[in-house]
Design an enzyme around this catalytic site. Structure first.
Site, PDB file in Angstrom:
ATOM      1  CD  GLU A   1     -10.536   2.717  13.955  1.00 14.08           C
ATOM      2  OE1 GLU A   1      -9.739   3.606  13.634  1.00 14.08           O
ATOM      3  OE2 GLU A   1     -10.987   1.873  13.167  1.00 14.08           O
TER       4      GLU A   1
ATOM      5  CB  ILE B   1      -0.976   0.006   1.198  1.00 17.02           C
ATOM      6  CG1 ILE B   1      -1.904  -1.218   1.129  1.00 17.02           C
ATOM      7  CG2 ILE B   1      -1.805   1.287   1.197  1.00 17.02           C
ATOM      8  CD1 ILE B   1      -2.883  -1.323   2.288  1.00 17.02           C
TER       9      ILE B   1
ATOM     10  CB  ALA C   1      -1.594   1.639   8.956  1.00 17.38           C
ATOM     11  NE  ARG C   2      -6.059  -2.801  11.699  1.00 18.40           N
ATOM     12  CZ  ARG C   2      -6.482  -2.822  10.433  1.00 18.40           C
ATOM     13  NH1 ARG C   2      -6.493  -1.707   9.715  1.00 18.40           N
ATOM     14  NH2 ARG C   2      -6.883  -3.952   9.885  1.00 18.40           N
TER      15      ARG C   2
ATOM     16  CG  HIS D   1     -10.961   2.079   9.703  1.00 19.62           C
ATOM     17  ND1 HIS D   1     -10.447   1.349  10.744  1.00 19.62           N
ATOM     18  CD2 HIS D   1     -10.370   1.582   8.584  1.00 19.62           C
ATOM     19  CE1 HIS D   1      -9.600   0.442  10.281  1.00 19.62           C
ATOM     20  NE2 HIS D   1      -9.542   0.566   8.972  1.00 19.62           N
TER      21      HIS D   1
END
Lengths: 369, 369
Positions: free
Chosen positions: A303, A170, A273-274, A326
């Site tokens: 989240e 990515i 990403a996270r 997200h």
């Protein structure tokens, strides 16, 4: 028909394969549909999954469905596959699946391009102050706001350094897009040393038809690319720092106070990403101290429990913070591809996939390790 | 020193050339500085300009300063140049300048890349629903919003058709950027037929180092490009319609109700050129009827008088409309380049430009026609 394998699907998905198999009598499909009081839920609540699991041959789940030993045991010996419509699989107990000979399908790859699009969107929204600019108009302040030569200006990406934390597919797809904005330099840190070699297969995602042609003609990319030792060094050089690492215990808070301390005051951070890759408390502190220019996040620690009291939503930070819920992979095309993967993975596990390769997964996790 | 030519500058600009000339005694510089009650003004009000014009050799202005025969006559015979820090010059009476032998400097070219960046930003914000997604988080609604597979999804640009109204340098710079998002096709309408020929100088802005290399290797671009007859045909084919025409009488409302009627319901319109190219009433109507998916505008008819009652700010349209306050060229680098052009154009007209080419404009309008 009562002997057809039962498939328990935790949310509606934009793919017709399972419904068609159900209509043919090849499977018996049970799909969660929200009751009126469940309209706010993303997917089936745990109770529903536990209630419907017994006797299921396949579970189709999403990130918010925890699949642990309890769920697997409730399903029982009939269970052949857990198919998640996600690239991540933190929510699935892989050891428990392996012990029970349950296969696990997932949906890697098909969302890469959508997430790379989102990384560019956030880099531009952050550097060009899209939200304060938009609010100036929607709040009716434009007529009374002096639009002087440096009002709402931000840095161009041309000639700048783009830093990456993580440099997988990515990140490389993101670089491909940013190449057309003419950065001077790309620097990245990876979990292991990963020296840049434009001819190595590890960097194949960089070389689409266009950049591949460029490299064949010139023997190099049109900008410098360098693997540096640590995240702090990436942070020190980056005008835009894009977080695209895998989230594993060793990358928890990989962007921490020390890393933030090394950044340029003019720099913008993007995380697609996270959430927990970034130490939110340290980030909020850096923003209040003007130690960085801004952040644009598609993912946030904790989240989706982001309430108006969240420190990133403090009014003092409103002009420096972009937060999206997200939606990195939220192109219609990517979500349809993910849904196709997830439903075909179910059918493959049951030997019912349409076409000649009846038992071939689109993508299966290797549980042998 | 009292004989040094006087320069009247209507707003502070991010360039030191004029101040340095003033400090050397080469010019006498008068710069508008807002009084406390003028803090909301973008540039000097007309009264200030009329008051300070007499005896000026040069006027440095921006788009919001109308320079008509009254202003020129007030300045008188001393006036040699009107230098505008803008690429547009609607605000200057060119005939009146010509009659008085006043030269006109402007700042073309240096903002192209910044505006192309903005076109991509708006295309992504519109198609990916960035504003409703952002508001979902900032309003605290994320915890209670079901994020199902198709929630907040929008179309990918990959494989799509990008339409252009106008296909000059900025449009082509925009295509260069969008190329990395892998569209299938680019269609455009221009004021005169302008058949696409990748080898023609008219399309040189498309071919930077990267796409130029591609064309040399393959004899074509990695996507189709076609000049079609009229704007309606562009509208009918476009998944994203980008308005980048010059604003002249013949292009007023070039995107009108008939054009909007031909668009796909899934299409998004981007305008980064001039507001009146689009018929706002027809646009609002099309949005209310769901005849198009959304719009993302950096320029609006009647700007900056956009108040909360403006029909584009109707609550029913909030999720389909992105409005920015004409910040297309607002990169720090572009604005600095524009300021350098504008100040050097003043000095060139006075034979005082630093360096060897003391009387060479960066860019001058040809008033001979």
């Amino acid at each position: 028909m009562s002997s057809a394998p039962r498939v328990v699907q935790c949310t509606a998905v934009p793919s017709a394969y399972l419904q068609e198999a159900h209509d043919r009598g090849d499977v018996r499909l049970t799909v969660w549909t929200p009751r009126e009081d469940e309209a706010h839920l993303t997917t089936a609540p745990r109770d529903w999954l536990l209630e419907h699991a017994p006797g299921a041959s396949a579970l189709l789940v999403v990130l918010q469905n925890r699949v642990d030993a309890d769920v697997l045991d409730r399903a029982g010996d009939s269970l052949r596959v857990v198919s998640t419509m996600s690239v991540g699989y933190d929510h699935i107990d892989l050891d428990a699946c392996k012990q029970r000979n349950v296969r696990v399908g997932y949906t890697p790859g098909v969302l890469n391009e959508a997430v790379a699009d989102t990384a560019v969107l956030l880099a531009l929204m952050g550097t060009r102050h899209a939200l304060p600019a938009s609010r100036l108009v929607t709040d009716g302040r434009w007529p009374k706001t002096p639009m002087r030569p440096l009002t709402l200006t931000g840095p161009s990406l041309e000639g700048k350094t783009i830093g990456f934390v993580g440099f997988g597919a990515i990140a490389q797809s993101t670089v491909r897009r940013l190449a057309s904005f003419r950065p001077r330099r790309v620097v990245y840190a990876a979990s292991k040393p990963k020296p840049f070699d434009v001819h190595s297969a590890a960097f194949a995602p960089l070389l689409d038809d266009v950049l591949g042609t460029y490299v064949r003609a010139h023997g190099r990319l049109p900008f410098d690319v360098e693997n540096v030792q640590d995240v702090g060094q990436v942070a020190a050089e980056a005008d835009v720092l894009i977080v695209l690492a895998n989230y594993v215990p060793s990358t928890h808070h990989i962007v921490n106070a020390d890393v933030l301390q090394r950044m340029k005051k003019t720099a913008t951070i993007v995380n697609v990403a996270r959430g927990p890759l970034v130490d939110t408390d340290a980030l909020v502190d850096a923003l209040h101290r003007d130690a960085i220019a801004g952040v644009a996040l598609d993912v946030i620690e904790g989240e989706p429990q982001i309430t108006p009291e969240h420190p990133l939503l403090a009014p003092a930070l409103a002009d420096k913070v972009v937060l999206l819920p997200h939606v990195g992979s939220a192109t219609t095309e990517a979500r349809q591809s993910m849904a196709n993967y997830a439903t075909l993975n179910v059918l493959a596990a049951l030997g019912l996939r349409p076409g000649s390769e009846k038992d071939t997964f689109c993508a299966e996790l290797d549980l042998s390790k």
